[in-house]
Design a protein around this motif. Sequence first.
Motif, PDB file in Angstrom:
ATOM      1  N   MET A 283      -4.458   5.553   7.244  1.00 32.08           N
ATOM      2  CA  MET A 283      -4.192   4.247   8.407  1.00 32.08           C
ATOM      3  C   MET A 283      -3.721   4.437   9.552  1.00 32.08           C
ATOM      4  SD  MET A 283      -3.342   2.357   4.705  1.00 32.08           S
ATOM      5  CE  MET A 283      -1.429   3.181   4.388  1.00 32.08           C
ATOM      6  N   ARG A 284      -4.251   5.438  10.576  1.00 34.26           N
ATOM      7  CA  ARG A 284      -4.011   5.348  11.851  1.00 34.26           C
ATOM      8  C   ARG A 284      -4.368   4.191  12.933  1.00 34.26           C
ATOM      9  NH1 ARG A 284      -6.640   8.464  15.935  1.00 34.26           N
ATOM     10  NH2 ARG A 284      -8.504   7.996  15.297  1.00 34.26           N
ATOM     11  N   LEU A 285      -5.238   3.237  11.727  1.00 29.58           N
ATOM     12  CA  LEU A 285      -5.722   2.558  12.911  1.00 29.58           C
ATOM     13  C   LEU A 285      -4.575   1.074  13.778  1.00 29.58           C
ATOM     14  CD1 LEU A 285      -9.438   2.846  12.087  1.00 29.58           C
ATOM     15  CD2 LEU A 285      -8.583   3.815  13.886  1.00 29.58           C
ATOM     16  N   PRO A 286      -5.641   0.450  15.059  1.00 23.72           N
ATOM     17  CA  PRO A 286      -4.626  -0.329  15.082  1.00 23.72           C
ATOM     18  C   PRO A 286      -4.609  -1.896  13.955  1.00 23.72           C
ATOM     19  CG  PRO A 286      -5.470   0.089  17.141  1.00 23.72           C
ATOM     20  CD  PRO A 286      -6.058   0.907  15.867  1.00 23.72           C
ATOM     21  N   ALA A 287      -5.450  -1.930  13.369  1.00 18.66           N
ATOM     22  CA  ALA A 287      -5.878  -2.986  12.545  1.00 18.66           C
ATOM     23  C   ALA A 287      -7.023  -2.256  11.399  1.00 18.66           C
ATOM     24  CB  ALA A 287      -6.664  -3.955  12.921  1.00 18.66           C
TER      25      ALA A 287
ATOM     26  N   GLY B 245      -6.044  -0.965   4.440  1.00 18.77           N
ATOM     27  CA  GLY B 245      -4.992  -0.788   5.191  1.00 18.77           C
ATOM     28  C   GLY B 245      -5.517  -0.877   6.402  1.00 18.77           C
ATOM     29  N   ALA B 246      -4.842  -0.287   7.635  1.00 20.30           N
ATOM     30  CA  ALA B 246      -5.353  -0.076   9.094  1.00 20.30           C
ATOM     31  C   ALA B 246      -6.430   1.364   8.925  1.00 20.30           C
ATOM     32  CB  ALA B 246      -4.050  -0.067   9.961  1.00 20.30           C
TER      33      ALA B 246
ATOM     34  N   ALA C 126       2.622  -4.288   4.621  1.00 18.89           N
ATOM     35  CA  ALA C 126       2.733  -3.992   3.028  1.00 18.89           C
ATOM     36  C   ALA C 126       2.051  -2.553   3.136  1.00 18.89           C
ATOM     37  CB  ALA C 126       1.483  -4.551   2.467  1.00 18.89           C
ATOM     38  N   GLY C 127       2.802  -2.092   4.323  1.00 17.81           N
ATOM     39  CA  GLY C 127       2.319  -0.085   4.384  1.00 17.81           C
ATOM     40  C   GLY C 127       1.046  -0.452   5.032  1.00 17.81           C
ATOM     41  N   ALA C 128       0.301  -0.928   5.178  1.00 18.18           N
ATOM     42  CA  ALA C 128      -0.978  -1.190   6.023  1.00 18.18           C
ATOM     43  C   ALA C 128      -1.167   0.155   7.358  1.00 18.18           C
ATOM     44  CB  ALA C 128      -1.980  -2.428   6.510  1.00 18.18           C
ATOM     45  N   HIS C 129       0.109   0.257   8.034  1.00 21.72           N
ATOM     46  CA  HIS C 129      -0.090   0.823   8.967  1.00 21.72           C
ATOM     47  C   HIS C 129       1.112   1.530   9.220  1.00 21.72           C
ATOM     48  CE1 HIS C 129      -1.087  -2.984  11.261  1.00 21.72           C
ATOM     49  NE2 HIS C 129      -1.534  -2.460  11.716  1.00 21.72           N
TER      50      HIS C 129
ATOM     51  N   PHE D 110     -11.369   7.352   6.821  1.00 20.25           N
ATOM     52  CA  PHE D 110     -11.268   6.226   5.266  1.00 20.25           C
ATOM     53  C   PHE D 110     -10.246   6.775   4.470  1.00 20.25           C
ATOM     54  CE2 PHE D 110     -12.779   6.183   1.067  1.00 20.25           C
ATOM     55  CZ  PHE D 110     -12.844   5.030   0.808  1.00 20.25           C
TER      56      PHE D 110
ATOM     57  N   ARG E 114      -3.474  -2.359  20.566  1.00 25.14           N
ATOM     58  CA  ARG E 114      -2.703  -2.571  19.877  1.00 25.14           C
ATOM     59  C   ARG E 114      -1.753  -3.478  18.503  1.00 25.14           C
ATOM     60  NH1 ARG E 114      -1.147  -7.599  24.289  1.00 25.14           N
ATOM     61  NH2 ARG E 114      -0.906  -6.576  26.584  1.00 25.14           N
ATOM     62  N   LYS E 115      -1.330  -2.652  18.083  1.00 25.77           N
ATOM     63  CA  LYS E 115      -0.441  -3.153  16.571  1.00 25.77           C
ATOM     64  C   LYS E 115      -1.155  -4.785  16.239  1.00 25.77           C
ATOM     65  CE  LYS E 115       2.647  -2.574  12.349  1.00 25.77           C
ATOM     66  NZ  LYS E 115       4.442  -2.358  12.603  1.00 25.77           N
ATOM     67  N   TYR E 116      -1.823  -4.588  14.886  1.00 22.97           N
ATOM     68  CA  TYR E 116      -2.669  -6.263  14.367  1.00 22.97           C
ATOM     69  C   TYR E 116      -3.904  -6.287  15.004  1.00 22.97           C
ATOM     70  CZ  TYR E 116       2.068  -5.905  12.365  1.00 22.97           C
ATOM     71  OH  TYR E 116       3.722  -5.721  11.930  1.00 22.97           O
TER      72      TYR E 116
ATOM     73  N   GLY F 151       0.206   5.129   8.659  1.00 23.77           N
ATOM     74  CA  GLY F 151      -0.525   6.176   9.141  1.00 23.77           C
ATOM     75  C   GLY F 151      -0.292   6.290   9.883  1.00 23.77           C
ATOM     76  N   ARG F 152       0.831   6.467  11.701  1.00 20.58           N
ATOM     77  CA  ARG F 152       0.847   6.369  12.661  1.00 20.58           C
ATOM     78  C   ARG F 152       2.325   5.407  12.748  1.00 20.58           C
ATOM     79  NH1 ARG F 152      -1.717   3.869  18.072  1.00 20.58           N
ATOM     80  NH2 ARG F 152      -3.910   4.045  16.904  1.00 20.58           N
TER      81      ARG F 152
ATOM     82  N   ALA G 198      -8.943   2.240  18.823  1.00 22.50           N
ATOM     83  CA  ALA G 198      -7.520   3.157  18.161  1.00 22.50           C
ATOM     84  C   ALA G 198      -5.983   3.567  19.415  1.00 22.50           C
ATOM     85  CB  ALA G 198      -8.047   4.403  17.932  1.00 22.50           C
TER      86      ALA G 198
ATOM     87  N   TRP H 214       4.518   2.809  15.221  1.00 18.00           N
ATOM     88  CA  TRP H 214       4.419   2.612  15.396  1.00 18.00           C
ATOM     89  C   TRP H 214       6.275   1.374  16.564  1.00 18.00           C
ATOM     90  CZ3 TRP H 214      -0.155   0.584  17.981  1.00 18.00           C
ATOM     91  CH2 TRP H 214      -1.844   0.757  16.650  1.00 18.00           C
TER      92      TRP H 214
ATOM     93  N   ILE I  61       0.795  -1.135  -0.119  1.00 16.91           N
ATOM     94  CA  ILE I  61       0.136  -0.251  -0.151  1.00 16.91           C
ATOM     95  C   ILE I  61       1.080   1.220   0.200  1.00 16.91           C
ATOM     96  CG2 ILE I  61      -1.741   1.616   1.287  1.00 16.91           C
ATOM     97  CD1 ILE I  61      -2.652  -1.359   2.411  1.00 16.91           C
TER      98      ILE I  61
END
Lengths: 386, 437
Positions: A176-180, A136-137, B263-266, A173, A337-339, B268-269, A333, B271, A46
């Motif tokens: 992509m700043r959310l954990p997942a 993405g997230a 794949a770059g999905a995160h 939308f 945790r991440k993922y 925006g922050r 948010a 981490w 992405i």
Amino acid sequence: MAFVSSGYNPEKPLENRITDIGPRHYSDFLPPVIAKNKGKWLWHEIIEPGILMHKAESGDEVYTVRCGAARLLSVGMIREICDIADKFCGGHLRFTTRNNIEFMVGTLEEAKKLKEYLNSQKTSTGNYKFPVGGTGAGITNIVHTQGWVHCHTPATDASGTVKVVLDELFEEFQQMRLPAQVRIAMACCLNMCGAVHCSDIAILGYHRKPPIIDHEWLDNLCEIPLAVAACPVGAIRPTKKEIVTEKGETKTVNTVAIKTDRCMFCGNCYTMCPSLPLADKEGDGLVIMAGGKVSNRISNPKFSKVVVAFIPNEPPRWPTLAKTVRQILEAYAKDARKYERLGDWAERIGWERFFEKTGLEFSEHMIDDFRDPAYYTWRQTTNFKF
Amino acid sequence: MPKHETPLLDQLQSGPWPSFVTDIKEEAERRHKNERNVEFQVPVDVCDDLLGLLELSYNDGTTHWKHGGIVGVFGYGGGVIGRYCDQPEKFPGVAHFHTVRVAQPAGLYYTSEYLRQLCDIWEMRGSGLTNMHGSTGDIVLLGTTTPQLEEIFFELTHKMNTDLGGSGSNLRTPSCCLGESRCEWACYDTQELCYQMTMEYQDELHRPAFPYKFKFKFDGCPNCCVASIARSDMAFIGTWRDEIRIDQEAVAAYIGGELQPNAGAHSGRDWGPFDIQKEVIDLCPTECMWIEDGKLMINNRECTRCMHCINVMPRALRIGNDRGLSILVGAKAPILDGAQMGSLLVPFVKVEEPYDEIKEVIENIWEWWMEEGKNRERLGELIKRQGLAKAISVVGLKPMPQHVQEPRHNPYIFWKEEDVPGGWDRDIAEYRKHHQR
């Protein structure tokens, strides 16, 4: 408005009739780079919100620009979408299962140009026509049902509730700043044509009043045994009743009686019998469910759980709904945790903390009392949190 | 001037997200101007009246659509949903407003030429409003009148080589993820299998013979992008049974920070830097991964193919080569007996033409459900009522631990007579010889 025949001859309906040919084969529609590399993709990335890049074994790259759309589209709007496909993508495009539109191009430069173009298209009232994002997230387009626009059993509108929630969460939308990823879905009654029951956040229209019985007409419009059999909780039985008709005559009719304290307002009886409507301005509203998912990633797929038992219908902009969805998303948010998907987060911290952190109120309506599955949702341990 | 005042709906014209109200209003205007000189076959003010009726619903807090109605095209029992409004005098343009479901191409790819043909038909013979797409996946054309149905069907089949989709108690239009067309994780060609099964079962799709609806959905991998596991009576989910392919150089590039995780999905922050131990190895649900001499190792025998590691490091890890699919059955939304997730029926089957093994499973399940299923009983409810073991036996499979999350809690086992030596017929006189009354 003279009738124009397509060539169909009602006198001879079987003449030249073509049936059971199914959909067009998908290969008629694949963009050349997609057709060439089908089954030979290596990896994807992405690049930025709304732009995906897929790399093939051949070395080919395809850049996809994803944009949101209201699912309800006029032919005028579809023609505009076609114009964009013609201008940028050799006349090819696709839709995603979440009602986004995807345009595919060969280079990053073209993709960026296309993204800029799509983001610059506004309606006469200032909304985006084709906002780029949904990757993405973050959140993607909200899948939904028909609601008051076209359905006979809804407890709320769908296009309207989705519009206000997406207005409220618009920046998610495009970021992509959310954990997942967070999948939001909307269904306007328990029938759940939108199958929202496994979404991170589900918005569900539902009824809270038992059906009104149209005694005078029921026996004419319905098969009474079907209406009786339709009730999953056995609340309906056949009966006879003396009524005064619309014309003022007194007569005895075959009809049904309903044990209202058994009714859980599913509306299945109404689906089988139009003389049992249950929609009502005060009775109808929304429930919010949370924590479901369909992916097998890390944890098993899971159902969404009821976290808000009732939100009134507040057309046209359903402010309580939009605010509550935002509240859940913000807490997630901030804390997950991440993922970690929303449901996994709730399970890790425990549902008692979920209600605390989201600021939602827990009530007796969230304790399941419907048949056997209810038992498996009660706590059978002293391992709880204060 | 708009035909109806819509002060409530007008409030949905603000905000950034695309407004369906604005779109419908603009379509209403286009119809009145009719710059394309279309010979409209449904009332010209159909869009105005739809907005008027919807405004009434926004005021009343209830729908104004009546219950169904039996309409359709000759010889089909599905594909058209009858719809009439309950205020036909006030809104004659939408007095009749039937939906037409059109079979969508697998993967939802289109050419502009095809969509324009569809728009031409629908502008002339319908409201000019659509859903792209309905929840089951069909192209949904919203709003036409009964006399137009055969004409639309004739044009779809003769001019567009396209058929209607499913509705009612029949096979609903099967749908799939985009699969191998643009995804490196597709374990089989979802589009082709979806197409082939759609063609094979056209009769079931168009002529209701089932107790209730039946949905096929095809997902290329366990990420389940079309949600097959949650909303199809029969879910076909791609998987593999050999080893995840590892590119150790790419693993090193992820560890070194040259490649972005997921794949770059995160992106925006912030981490923090990627930590393979924390983000992959410790999150593996089966704990089957470790680092040895700087290399990522996987005990594939213990892997349950959840996809997390592959999702996080798509350039380093790839699905195996011995690919096929798992079949899960019985998923549905809550009506009537509560929501059900798909249950595993066939752990693995290769996806090879002519798909006989897959068809055999489908047909055996259908035969059982059509024989035993009650009116409006989904397959999942029948499986609950008669047991998963029964479903396993009707498709001729041997029960195995993969079929359950855990063995049964109660010992109330329904032994069959043939399972027990000597059967169930015993002689009471013989028994009484040794046991006084």
